[in-house]
Design an enzyme around this catalytic site. Structure first.
Site, mmCIF file in Angstrom:
data_model
loop_
_atom_site.group_PDB
_atom_site.id
_atom_site.type_symbol
_atom_site.label_atom_id
_atom_site.label_comp_id
_atom_site.label_asym_id
_atom_site.label_seq_id
_atom_site.Cartn_x
_atom_site.Cartn_y
_atom_site.Cartn_z
ATOM 1 N N GLU A 67 0.805 -1.248 -0.067
ATOM 2 C CA GLU A 67 0.054 0.126 -0.044
ATOM 3 C C GLU A 67 1.055 1.159 -0.036
ATOM 4 O O GLU A 67 0.260 2.435 -0.647
ATOM 5 C CB GLU A 67 -0.951 0.043 1.167
ATOM 6 N N GLU A 109 -3.445 -9.793 3.231
ATOM 7 C CA GLU A 109 -3.990 -9.482 4.604
ATOM 8 C C GLU A 109 -5.307 -10.626 4.777
ATOM 9 O O GLU A 109 -5.232 -10.824 6.132
ATOM 10 C CB GLU A 109 -4.700 -8.036 4.873
#
Ligand code: T1G
Length: 678
Positions: free
Chosen positions: A105, A125
């Site tokens: 990210e 994740e």
């Protein structure tokens, strides 16, 4: 305390560098340093471009998982990334190692991304029961499109740099050994150009053209994501990117992320993340103990297990000498290995040249003398103590001193086997699970005299061949099978007492197991070990065999199977069971699914407690690792011992007592003290 982040000026380019071993996790100090570095760059007119890179083995590998569950500390990552992206100075992510989760990210919020060929990028994740929480589900589809973004977010598997470049996630592949210099040069080339912001990308609009994309994706992945909450949330988050403006999509992501973070599934999966790594650690053994060099492995027995075991080493590039007693058995065994590799290559999981290389390392033999120079020999012969002792005595005479002699036995006493040799220190158990070339679990059974270097070498070797290894003590069934026994016992008692056998299976299926005990019996074959005398019926399985109900192999076992192997409960089997119960004088009654679940799972927890109390497992989380990797215990409940903690040990004890089942003193003590296993 010095910040893990420093900045270095290269004329008009500022390089922001993180040095936060072991994986540059984005802990509070790193986030603060990143924020300060970005502000320094944006506030200095002499700086025209920025490069962000990491020291050590990898670019940021994600948020710091050890911070989860604790009160959040600023600055938060999303705000730092938004500020960076909003700037007009080109910011370039210089990626090596694995840019994962929050690390990916960070890279997505940079205006450009360059990577070395060996780098990987991903949003794993979901493997922690979460989804990206720093706008990854909104930026990624805008950069690479929904088709490419969905599997990355929902399955969580990283992709290599080359693929990342192909889908537009990486702008340039740079030199493996010149990352910083190439990234600085690339950054300089962007000075003066309008900066591309991922949040303003339009690649996500292809998702709108095919609104069925998301349902089709869910359907394709249904089996894999059954029972997990995060993958469904991940699909929703990516779908939001195609339906809402960026800021609204980020809000939706945050809402989904927060819901998962506070749920038990994520706590369970984060527990497992650390449990798998803790299992590598062997109590009271100096991790610096010099290892035994394993250059050549011997396998005794080329049957299903021996062949599968051999493949683990062949695929890791380690030569294997495989021994059988007869030529036809040897040929059959090596033939099965070749067929397995052909199948793997057909599925695209191995290149033909890799298969050729692996097979080239296989040395079949009928002569023990060919094992003399092996550094490790693994016995996988018939599960009979006399046979094993004979094999080990022969190995002891033949194989060079200092070599490890391991048994693949699934329950026999390793200490007794070790006594058949003059080198008990070099003997241990390496219990693989069938199919040995597929199942990740390896129980390393530590004998009373097993040396530290032998143990440590085996643990390191396990990782090298892609296994998840757990150290077990010498007891009947070690850890996994020892806990399977009470569950099996209860399953058989339950159907005698009137529980429908398909409901016993359904309870475990609904709990998250891949199948129940009776489905498993049909899959493996009811007639395994049957004496073949239909007139001799003393057990339900013998009665089924007498009725020629051998399982899936002939279309009927506990269940009747159609051509698609769909199972249907059988009235004939139900009658056989009722008849048995009558003969045994067992009163049949309706039994609730709650009672079935408690009687199947609580005794396993009790057995796990005794395993811990006797020191047969080093820690409760090791038991969780065994059952998740060896028996399909659903990952999203964290394993039997973590699950017991979430149920409450007092509830487990009360349940066991309610059903008249034994409660170990260790479990009772912990329950009364309000303690947890993990
Ligand atoms: N946080 C804290 N510790 C970590 C960590 C992490 N993210 N990753 C690894 N470690 C520790 C690990 O416990 C071990 O410690 C050591 O580092 C070496 O790890 C905001 C919310 C990077 C591929 O899921 O996949 O970002 O045992 O043994 O085999 O949206 O670690 O030595 O004490 O595994 O070379 C997303 C998890 C987080 C990546 C390296 N990121 N890590 O593998 O070494 S959530 C991940 C890995 C997130 C954002 C969201 C692997 C690795 P110790 P290791 P490795």
């Amino acid at each position: 305390m010095t910040s893990p982040i420093r900045t270095e000026r290269h004329d008009d380019v500022l390089v922001i560098i993180s040095d936060n071993p072991p994986v540059n996790a984005l802990g509070q100090a790193v986030r603060q340093g990143l924020k300060d570095g970005v502000e320094e760059a944006m506030g200095d007119d002499a700086i025209k471009a920025v490069v962000i890179r990491c020291d050590g083995r990898t670019f940021f590998a994600g948020a710091d998982i050890t911070e989860f569950g604790k009160p959040p500390q600023g600055p938060n990552l999303p705000e730092t990334l938004d500020a960076m992206e909003a700037g007009d100075k080109p910011v370039v992510a210089a990626i090596h190692g694995t840019a994962l989760g929050g690390g990916c990210e960070v890279a997505l919020a940079c205006h450009y991304r360059v990577a070395v060929p060996s780098a990987k990028l991903g949003l794993p994740e979901v493997k922690l029961g979460l989804i990206p929480g720093a706008a990854g589900t909104q930026r990624l589809p805008r950069v690479v499109g929904v088709e490419a973004a969905l599997p990355m977010v929902v399955n969580g598997n990283p992709i290599p740099a080359a693929k990342a470049e192909a889908i537009g996630l990486v702008d340039k592949i740079v030199g493996e050994d010149s990352l910083e210099a190439d990234a600085i040069a690339f950054a300089r080339e962007q000075i003066g150009k309008p900066v591309p912001r991922s949040s303003e990308g339009t690649a996500h609009e292809d998702g709108v053209k095919n609104p069925d994309l998301f349902d089709e994706f869910r359907a394709r992945n249904a089996r894999k994501i059954r029972g997990f909450d995060a993958p469904d949330a991940a699909v929703k988050a990516v779908k939001a990117a195609t339906e809402r403006p960026y800021a609204e999509g980020v809000k939706k992501e945050r809402e989904l992320f927060t819901g998962l973070m506070s749920g038990t599934q994520s706590a369970a999966m984060r527990h497992y993340f650390f449990a798998e790594r803790a299992a590598n650690k062997i109590d009271n053994v100096d991790p610096k103990t010099p290892l035994i060099d394993i250059q050549k492995v011997g396998v005794i027995g080329a049957g299903t297990m021996g062949g599968g075991i051999a493949m683990n080493f062949l695929s890791a590039g380690i030569p294997v000498t495989i021994l059988e007693m007869k030529q036809d058995a040897l040929d059959r065994g090596t033939g099965v290995i070749a067929k397995n590799y052909e199948r793997t290559a057909k599925k695209g999981r191995m290149k033909p040249e890799q298969v050729e290389q692996a097979m080239g390392l296989l040395n079949p033999t009928l002569d023990y003398a060919d094992l003399a120079d092996c550094d490790l020999v693994i016995e996988a012969v018939y599960e009979n103590m006399d046979v094993k002792k004979e094999v080990f005595a022969k190995l002891d005479e033949t194989v060079k001193q200092g070599a490890i002699l391991a048994s693949n036995t699934s329950y026999l006493n390793i200490d007794e086997i070790a006594q058949a040799t003059k080198r008990p220190g070099y003997v241990l158990g390496l219990h693989f699970f069938s199919p040995a070339n597929v199942m990740k679990l390896l129980e390393i059974v530590r004998g009373a005299e097993t040396r530290d270097d032998v143990l440590l070498t085996s643990m390191k070797l396990a990782k090298k061949i892609g296994k998840v290894a757990v150290v077990a003590g010498v007891c009947d069934g070690f850890i996994g099978n020892r806990m399977l026994s009470p569950r099996q016992k209860q399953a058989n008692e339950l159907i005698m007492e009137g529980a429908k056998y398909w409901e016993v299976d359904d309870v475990l299926l609904e709990f998250g197991f891949p199948m129940g005990p009776f489905q498993m019996a049909d899959l493996a074959g009811i007639d395994i070990g049957w004496h073949r005398d239909p007139s001799k019926v003393t057990t339900i399985r013998e009665a089924l065999c007498a009725a020629e109900r051998f399982g899936q192999k002939n279309g009927k076992g506990f269940y009747d199977y159609d051509e698609a192997r769909q199972r249907t409960p059988s009235e004939e089997v139900q009658a056989i069971i009722a008849d048995f119960a009558r003969k045994e004088g067992t009163e049949q009654r309706d039994i609730s699914k709650d009672e079935i679940r408690e009687r199947l799972l609580y005794p396993m927890v009790n057995e796990g407690a005794m395993i811990l109390d006797e020191g047969m497992a080093q820690r409760a989380s090791d038991i969780d690792v065994v059952w998740i990797n060896g028996y399909g215990w659903p990952l999203y409940t964290g394993g039997p011992m973590f699950w017991a903690d979430t149920v409450g040990l007092d509830t487990i004890v009360a349940g066991l007592e309610k059903h008249g089942l034994p409660v170990s003193e260790y479990l009772r003590r912990k329950a009364e003290a309000g303690e947890r296993f993990n």
